[in-house]
Design a protein around this motif. Sequence first.
Motif, PDB file in Angstrom:
ATOM      1  N   GLN A 157       0.826  -1.211   0.000  1.00 57.75           N
ATOM      2  CA  GLN A 157       0.000   0.000   0.000  1.00 57.75           C
ATOM      3  C   GLN A 157       0.864   1.266   0.000  1.00 57.75           C
ATOM      4  N   GLY A 158       2.185   1.101   0.058  1.00 60.44           N
ATOM      5  CA  GLY A 158       3.079   2.254   0.070  1.00 60.44           C
ATOM      6  C   GLY A 158       3.333   2.816   1.459  1.00 60.44           C
ATOM      7  N   PHE A 159       2.910   2.089   2.480  1.00 58.10           N
ATOM      8  CA  PHE A 159       3.154   2.537   3.859  1.00 58.10           C
ATOM      9  C   PHE A 159       4.365   1.809   4.422  1.00 58.10           C
ATOM     10  N   SER A 160       4.839   2.262   5.603  1.00 65.46           N
ATOM     11  CA  SER A 160       5.999   1.607   6.202  1.00 65.46           C
ATOM     12  C   SER A 160       5.650   0.991   7.551  1.00 65.46           C
ATOM     13  N   ILE A 161       6.421  -0.037   7.910  1.00 64.41           N
ATOM     14  CA  ILE A 161       6.268  -0.771   9.165  1.00 64.41           C
ATOM     15  C   ILE A 161       7.275  -0.245  10.179  1.00 64.41           C
TER      16      ILE A 161
END
Length: 247
Positions: A157-161
Amino acid sequence: MGIITGGDIDLMKESGRIVRRALDEMISFIVTGVTTKEIEAVGREIIEAEGATPSFLGYNGYPAAVCVSINQEVVHGIPSVNRRVKDGDLVSIDVGAYKDGFHGDAADTVIVGLADPRAMLLVRTVYEARDLGIKAAKSGNTLGDIGSAIQKHVEAQGFSIVRALVGHGIGRKLHEPPQVPNFGRAGRGMKLAEGLTLAIEPMINIGGYRVNTMQDNWTVVTADGSLSAHAEHSIVVCGCEPLILTA
Ligand code: MF3
Ligand code: CO
């Protein structure tokens, strides 16, 4: 390590039920203008009325019964009489309850009022990622299978962990081994056994994964100021679908 059997499962279910109830009531209570301290009071009253104690209060000196983390705050926000939630805020609430020897731990993130579409996608993604992680938590699978399932979905989704904080074993203590990273490679790491009790809790950011701790020594914020969301369940590993204690 929390490997649970027999009647102890019922005790974990009870702690989980109380956590769920406290979380649901706090979330229904949120409207523009309430303070994070008032939110905490709602949760705390429920935990105490259920004959339980708040797991977080006094844990490593943490000064409150719940954590309320807003917008760029990732986790461990300390409730305050001076902090009011406002329209559009992304609010994460994290709560733990201890009863009859066992802890439960869960977190949810909601958006107050009218939400930005990107913030909505972030919140949806954190729940989907958590639930994919839970699905991967079957006996015979490994810790890496959990982390990999979460990481793949979030990064797609283009997010980071967030990497600096991880999930954990839970049971007679709030934090038990093993650590449960929200990233990793399928097939790697410790094998999961039936009865293992885990708190699975991805924290995800719109921007980069880096975080800092604020002056209060607790509140974790994104390094780049981007929005962050958090979702957590306590579960028991089984041969088939994991049992979700805080559903
Ligand atoms: N759910 C969080 C955790 O599992 C909150 C606990 S932090 C505390 O780490 F210190 F506030 F208790
Ligand atoms: Co936790």
